[in-house]
Design a protein around this motif. Structure first.
Motif: not given
Length: 418
Positions: A72-74, A83-86, A378-381
C-alpha cells in the motif's frame, strides 16, 4: 515432515501479532531515545544508549516503509514506487506464470522427476494388496452405476441399431464372405466338417437299414413283386454303404474333389459374380429383417445393462471377483516385473512430457488470467496474508541491526574524534 496448513483467519491473526511486536519495538526504542537524550548530559554513558535507540528507530522506520510500500501507500501518501503489488498485479501474474512454465512445466523436468519416482512399482505394490483391489473394484462399480444411470436407454438402443446397420447390414456380405471362404477352402479347413458329415450319414444308414427298402418299395410300380423291391433295396443300401466308406477312406475321392471344386467356385462367385453377390445380400436382408432379429438387437442393451447392474451391486459376483483378481495380478506384475514396470514408467513419463510440451502455456496461462481477474486490493491482501508475517521479521531485524549499527558508528566516532 509436512508443515501445518493454516487458514486465512489464522494467518491474519499471526500477521497482526507480528505487526504489534515490530511496532512495539519501535515504540520502546522511541521511549528509550527520549529518556536517554534527556539525561545524557547528566549520565554520559546514556549517549551510547541514545545512539543505539536512534539507529534502531531509523532501521525500524526504513524497513516499515519498505514492507508497507509493497502492499500500500505508506500512511496513504502516494509516494512514487509504493503500493507495488496492487499497481503491478498483472505483471506479477504474468511473471509468475512464466516462471512456473519455465521451471516447473518443463518437459525435461517432468520427465526426469517422473522417471525417478518409480510410479509403476509403487502403484503395483498398492494394487496387489487385497484391500486396494477391493477399493478399486468399489470405485469402479460406483462409476459403472453412475454411467448406467446417466445413459438414456432409448438413445443407447438407437446407437446400437445404427451401429449394427452401418457395420453389419449395409456392407455387402458377398465379397468378405467369399474371401474368408476361399481362404478356408484353400487351406483345407473344411475337410474336417466333410468327414463329420460323411461319418454321420454312414452311421445313420447303418442304423436305419429298413428306410432305404421302404423308399424303394414306395417308389416302385405296384406290379413289381415285393421280393424284387427287397432285393433292390438291399442292393441300394449295400452300394450306398460302400460308397460312403470309400469316401471316408479315400481323402482324394472323386466326390471330395467335386465338393472342393464346387466350394472354391462358390467362394470366387461370392467375390466376382454380381448375381451370386446379389443372392447373398438378399439372404442377408431376409434374415436381418426378421422381427425377431430386430427385437433381439433392441433387447441387447437391456440385457447388458441388467447383467452389469446385478454384477456390480454384488461384491461377491463373478465379475467383481474376477476384476479384483485381475487388479491384484496386474499390480503384482508391475511390482515384480522390471521390464513391464520400465515400460509403464516410460509411458507415463512420455505421456506427461507430451502433455506438458503441448499444454504448458495453457496451464501457466491459468495463473496469469486468474491474477488478472483479481481485484488489486484483494491481490495485495492475499499475498500479504501468505508472506506478511515473515516480512514483519524484516522490520524486527532492521530494528536490531539499526540499533547495533547506530551504537557501533557512535562508538567509533566518539573514539576517533573524542
Amino acid at each position: 515432515m509436512s508443515l501445518p496448513v493454516l487458514d486465512d483467519t489464522q494467518r491474519a491473526a499471526g500477521l497482526r501479532r507480528m505487526k504489534m511486536v515490530a511496532t512495539g519495538l519501535l515504540v520502546v526504542l522511541a521511549v528509550i531515545f527520549v529518556i536517554s537524550f534527556a539525561l545524557q548530559e547528566r549520565y554520559p554513558w546514556l549517549q551510547y544508549v541514545r545512539a543505539a535507540a536512534e539507529g534502531g528507530m531509523v532501521g525500524a522506520l526504513a524497513d516499515w516503509f519498505a514492507v508497507t510500500a509493497l502492499f500500500k501507500h505508506p500512511m496513504g501518501v502516494k509516494i512514487p514506487h509504493t503500493a507495488i503489488i496492487p499497481r503491478k498485479k498483472d505483471q506479477i501474474g504474468a511473471s509468475l506464470g512464466q516462471f512456473v512454465e519455465s521451471n516447473f512445466l518443463s518437459e525435461e523436468v517432468i520427465t526426469q522427476k517422473l522417471g525417478s519416482m518409480q510410479l509403476a512399482q509403487k502403484a503395483g505394490a498398492w494394487l496387489e494388496r487385497p484391500e486396494s483391489a477391493a477399493r478399486v473394484a468399489t470405485e469402479g462399480s460406483a462409476a459403472i452405476r453412475g454411467i448406467l444411470r446417466v445413459l438414456d436407454d432409448d438413445a443407447v438402443k438407437t446407437v446400437l441399431e445404427s451401429m449394427f446397420r452401418r457395420h453389419v447390414v449395409d456392407p455387402p456380405w458377398g465379397p468378405p464372405m467369399g474371401r474368408v471362404a476361399e481362404r478356408v477352402f484353400e487351406e483345407g479347413h473344411h475337410h474336417q466338417l466333410v468327414n463329420l458329415v460323411v461319418d454321420s450319414i454312414n452311421d445313420w444308414v447303418e442304423a436305419n437299414p429298413d428306410v432305404i427298402s421302404e423308399l424303394v418299395a414306395q417308389r416302385s410300380p405296384s406290379w413289381v413283386p415285393s421280393f424284387v423291391d427287397d432285393l433292390v433295396g438291399d442292393r441300394v443300401q449295400v452300394e450306398v454303404g460302400r460308397f460312403l466308406r470309400a469316401v471316408q477312406e479315400d481323402q482324394n475321392h472323386e466326390m471330395r474333389r467335386a465338393l472342393d471344386n464346387y466350394l472354391k467356385g462358390l467362394a470366387r462367385d461370392l467375390q466376382e459374380d454380381p448375381a451370386v453377390m446379389a443372392k447373398a445380400d438378399a439372404i442377408k436382408e431376409q434374415v436381418l429383417d426378421d422381427p425377431r432379429v430386430q427385437q433381439l438387437i433392441t433387447q441387447t442393451w437391456a440385457t447388458i445393462k441388467n447383467a452389469l447392474t446385478t454384477a456390480v451391486d454384488d461384491p461377491d459376483s463373478e465379475l467383481t471377483q474376477n476384476f479384483k483378481a485381475a487388479v491384484q495380478d496386474f499390480g503384482h506384475r508391475l511390482a515384480t516385473d522390471p521390464e513391464l514396470a520400465a515400460k509403464v514408467n516410460t509411458w507415463i513419463a512420455d505421456a506427461a512430457g507430451y502433455l506438458v510440451k503441448t499444454y504448458s502455456s495453457d496451464i501457466a496461462g491459468v495463473i496469469t488470467e486468474t491474477v488478472e481477474h483479481w481485484d488489486a486490493q484483494e491481490t495485495s491482501e492475499k499475498i500479504e496474508l501468505q508472506v506478511g508475517k515473515d516480512l514483519q521479521f524484516i522490520r524486527i531485524n532492521g530494528t536490531v541491526v539499526g540499533s547495533l549499527a547506530g551504537l557501533a558508528i557512535f562508538t567509533v566516532a566518539h573514539a576517533v574524534f573524542g
